[in-house]
Design an enzyme around this catalytic site. Structure first.
Site, PDB file in Angstrom:
ATOM      1  N   TYR A 145       0.844  -1.198   0.000  1.00  0.00           N
ATOM      2  CA  TYR A 145       0.000   0.000   0.000  1.00  0.00           C
ATOM      3  C   TYR A 145       0.883   1.253   0.000  1.00  0.00           C
ATOM      4  O   TYR A 145       0.739   2.135  -0.844  1.00  0.00           O
ATOM      5  CB  TYR A 145      -0.901  -0.024   1.232  1.00  0.00           C
ATOM      6  CG  TYR A 145      -1.968   1.040   1.280  1.00  0.00           C
ATOM      7  CD1 TYR A 145      -2.959   1.117   0.300  1.00  0.00           C
ATOM      8  CD2 TYR A 145      -2.009   1.958   2.328  1.00  0.00           C
ATOM      9  CE1 TYR A 145      -3.954   2.085   0.371  1.00  0.00           C
ATOM     10  CE2 TYR A 145      -3.008   2.920   2.403  1.00  0.00           C
ATOM     11  CZ  TYR A 145      -3.972   2.982   1.420  1.00  0.00           C
ATOM     12  OH  TYR A 145      -4.967   3.940   1.495  1.00  0.00           O
ATOM     13  N   SER A 189     -14.262   0.549  13.127  1.00  0.00           N
ATOM     14  CA  SER A 189     -15.323  -0.416  12.802  1.00  0.00           C
ATOM     15  C   SER A 189     -15.207  -1.662  13.675  1.00  0.00           C
ATOM     16  O   SER A 189     -16.216  -2.202  14.151  1.00  0.00           O
ATOM     17  CB  SER A 189     -15.308  -0.776  11.317  1.00  0.00           C
ATOM     18  OG  SER A 189     -13.995  -1.051  10.892  1.00  0.00           O
ATOM     19  N   ASP A 271       3.290  -1.758  12.339  1.00  0.00           N
ATOM     20  CA  ASP A 271       2.172  -0.892  12.728  1.00  0.00           C
ATOM     21  C   ASP A 271       2.753   0.446  13.221  1.00  0.00           C
ATOM     22  O   ASP A 271       3.543   0.465  14.167  1.00  0.00           O
ATOM     23  CB  ASP A 271       1.409  -1.581  13.871  1.00  0.00           C
ATOM     24  CG  ASP A 271       0.030  -1.006  14.101  1.00  0.00           C
ATOM     25  OD1 ASP A 271      -0.942  -1.625  13.666  1.00  0.00           O
ATOM     26  OD2 ASP A 271      -0.058   0.065  14.733  1.00  0.00           O
ATOM     27  N   PRO A 272       2.394   1.578  12.581  1.00  0.00           N
ATOM     28  CA  PRO A 272       2.972   2.863  13.000  1.00  0.00           C
ATOM     29  C   PRO A 272       2.667   3.178  14.469  1.00  0.00           C
ATOM     30  O   PRO A 272       1.548   2.970  14.928  1.00  0.00           O
ATOM     31  CB  PRO A 272       2.294   3.878  12.069  1.00  0.00           C
ATOM     32  CG  PRO A 272       1.886   3.086  10.872  1.00  0.00           C
ATOM     33  CD  PRO A 272       1.527   1.718  11.395  1.00  0.00           C
TER      34      PRO A 272
HETATM   35  N1  UDP Z   1      -6.095  -1.796  15.953  1.00  0.00           N
HETATM   36  C1  UDP Z   1      -6.432  -2.383  17.151  1.00  0.00           C
HETATM   37  N2  UDP Z   1      -7.469  -3.277  17.162  1.00  0.00           N
HETATM   38  C2  UDP Z   1      -8.193  -3.568  16.055  1.00  0.00           C
HETATM   39  C3  UDP Z   1      -7.862  -2.962  14.842  1.00  0.00           C
HETATM   40  C4  UDP Z   1      -6.800  -2.072  14.821  1.00  0.00           C
HETATM   41  O1  UDP Z   1      -5.792  -2.129  18.196  1.00  0.00           O
HETATM   42  O2  UDP Z   1      -9.131  -4.391  16.179  1.00  0.00           O
HETATM   43  C5  UDP Z   1      -4.986  -0.822  15.943  1.00  0.00           C
HETATM   44  C6  UDP Z   1      -3.946  -1.051  14.853  1.00  0.00           C
HETATM   45  O3  UDP Z   1      -2.966  -1.966  15.279  1.00  0.00           O
HETATM   46  C7  UDP Z   1      -3.412   0.356  14.667  1.00  0.00           C
HETATM   47  C8  UDP Z   1      -4.620   1.253  14.944  1.00  0.00           C
HETATM   48  O4  UDP Z   1      -5.531   0.450  15.668  1.00  0.00           O
HETATM   49  O5  UDP Z   1      -2.416   0.639  15.617  1.00  0.00           O
HETATM   50  C9  UDP Z   1      -5.295   1.761  13.677  1.00  0.00           C
HETATM   51  O6  UDP Z   1      -5.486   0.649  12.845  1.00  0.00           O
HETATM   52  P1  UDP Z   1      -6.336   0.712  11.504  1.00  0.00           P
HETATM   53  O7  UDP Z   1      -6.335  -0.667  10.930  1.00  0.00           O
HETATM   54  O8  UDP Z   1      -7.641   1.340  11.744  1.00  0.00           O
HETATM   55  O9  UDP Z   1      -5.566   1.702  10.520  1.00  0.00           O
HETATM   56  P2  UDP Z   1      -4.039   2.157  10.331  1.00  0.00           P
HETATM   57  O10 UDP Z   1      -3.997   3.500  10.971  1.00  0.00           O
HETATM   58  O11 UDP Z   1      -3.112   1.205  11.028  1.00  0.00           O
HETATM   59  O12 UDP Z   1      -3.863   2.169   8.878  1.00  0.00           O
END
Ligand code: UDP
Length: 318
Positions: A145, A189, A271-272
C-alpha cells in the site's frame, strides 16, 4: 461538470459522490466492487445525472463523452484488505493511476489523487508535515500500500511536470463514519462492532500507539475545497487531535454502554507507533479545519452501525 470517481462505491468515494450529486454535477462512478459496495451509491441509480460502470481501473479505461475531472479513489485501504489483496493493491495504485492519468490527459480533465498518511510509514517526525519524506519498509506487509501510493504520487507529479496536468493530491489520515464496513478490519469499525455485540474489544499491542480520527464529512469538505484551489503538491487532510488506541477503545465502550472487556492481541508488523497530521498547509490554502468532534462523530457512526446490525438481524430472521 461531468466527473469520474473511481472507487466511488467505497466508503469515502460514495460520500464524495453524494456531495457532487447534491451540487448538481454529472457523476460517473467506476468500481470493481472488491472492497466497495453498490448499496453505498444505489440511491442515485435512477438519477439521469448518475452512471455506474463496473470495471477494474487497473485495466484499460474507456469512457464515452467529455470529463471535467478524473478523481482516483479506487484502492483497498484497510490494512486487512491490502494484506489479503497485495497484488490488486499494487496494481490499482500503479497501473490504475497510470490509466486514470492517461484518461485525464485525453479528456483534458483535471486529476485528483487520493493518497494516504501511509506514505509517511512509521513516522519519526511528529506531527507529519507534507515535507517529511517518511519512514517506509518497502518489503514489509504494508509496503504494498505504502509504496504503491508513493508511486501514485510520483507518477502524478511526473504528469504534472511533463504534460502540464492540472492535478491535486491529498494524503488522507484515518477517516471514519457511516458506511465504513463492519468487516473492514479498521480500528473504529472493529471496536464499534465488538462493543455492540458485547464481544471483547481487541487492542493490538498495548494500545499506546496513536492515531487521529477525522469524520468523513470533514474530509469531503476538504476534498471539495481543494478541487477549487490550484495547488498541485500533496496536502494532508486529517484531524490533528491525537488519541491512543486504548483511549479510543475506552471511549467507544462508554458511548455504546457496552459490557465488553478489553483484550490485548499481538501488534501487526510495522504498525505505526504515532500518527498525527500537520494541517497547516490545508488551513493556509483552503481555510480547512476539521469541525466534527470525535464524540459526536462516533455517536453518529455508532447509530449507523446499530441500524445496519438490526437490518441484517431482521433479514437473517426473516
Ligand atoms: N487496531 C487495534 N485493534 C483492532 C484494529 C486495529 O488495536 O481491532 C490498531 C492497529 O494496530 C493500529 C490502529 O488500531 O495501531 C489503527 O489501525 P487501523 O487498521 O484502523 O488503521 P491504520 O492506521 O493502522 O492504517
Amino acid at each position: 461538470m461531468r466527473i469520474l470517481v473511481t472507487g466511488g462505491a467505497g466508503f469515502i468515494g460514495s460520500h464524495l459522490t453524494d456531495r457532487l450529486m447534491s451540487e448538481g454535477h454529472n457523476v460517473v462512478v467506476m468500481d470493481n466492487l472488491i472492497t466497495g459496495n453498490y448499496q453505498n451509491i444505489a440511491r442515485h441509480k435512477d438519477n439521469p445525472r448518475f452512471e455506474f460502470i463496473h470495471h477494474n481501473v487497473s485495466n484499460h479505461i474507456h469512457i464515452v463523452g467529455d470529463l471535467d475531472w478524473v478523481i482516483h479513489f479506487a484502492s483497498p485501504a484497510s490494512p486487512v484488505d491490502y494484506l489479503e489483496l497485495p497484488i490488486e493493491t499494487l496494481k490499482v495504485n500503479s497501473l490504475g493511476t497510470h490509466n486514470t492519468l492517461g484518461l485525464a490527459l485525453s479528456k483534458k480533465a483535471k486529476f485528483f489523487l487520493a493518497s494516504t498518511s501511509e506514505v509517511y510509514g512509521d513516522p519519526e517526525v511528529h506531527p507529519q508535515p507534507e515535507t517529511y519524506w517518511g519512514n517506509v519498509n518497502p518489503i514489509g506487509p504494508r509496503g504494498v500500500y505504502d509504496e504503491s501510493k508513493r508511486f501514485a504520487e510520483a507518477i502524478t507529479m511526473a504528469y504534472h511536470h511533463k504534460h502540464k496536468l492540472d492535478n491535486r493530491i491529498i494524503r488522507i489520515f484515518n477517516c471514519y463514519g457511516p458506511r465504513l464496513r463492519l468487516a473492514d478490519g479498521r480500528v473504529v469499525s472493529n471496536f464499534i462492532g465488538q462493543a455492540l455485540n458485547n464481544k471483547p474489544l481487541t487492542i493490538y499491542g498495548d494500545g499506546s500507539q496513536t492515531r487521529s480520527f477525522q469524520f468523513v464529512s470533514d474530509l469531503v469538505e476538504g476534498i471539495r475545497r481543494l478541487m477549487d484551489c490550484e495547488y498541485h503538491e500533496p496536502v494532508n487532510l486529517g484531524n490533528p487531535q491525537e488519541k491512543t488506541v486504548l483511549e479510543l477503545a475506552t471511549l467507544i465502550k462508554e458511548l455504546t454502554n457496552s459490557s465488553s472487556e478489553i483484550v490485548l492481541k499481538p501488534l501487526p508488523t510495522d504498525d505505526p507507533k504515532r500518527r498525527l497530521p500537520d494541517t497547516t498547509l490545508a488551513k493556509r490554502l483552503i481555510g480547512w479545519d476539521p469541525k466534527k468532534d470525535l464524540v459526536d462523530g462516533l455517536k453518529e457512526t455508532i447509530e449507523w452501525y446499530r441500524a445496519e446490525l438490526s437490518t441484517s438481524t431482521a433479514q437473517a430472521v426473516g
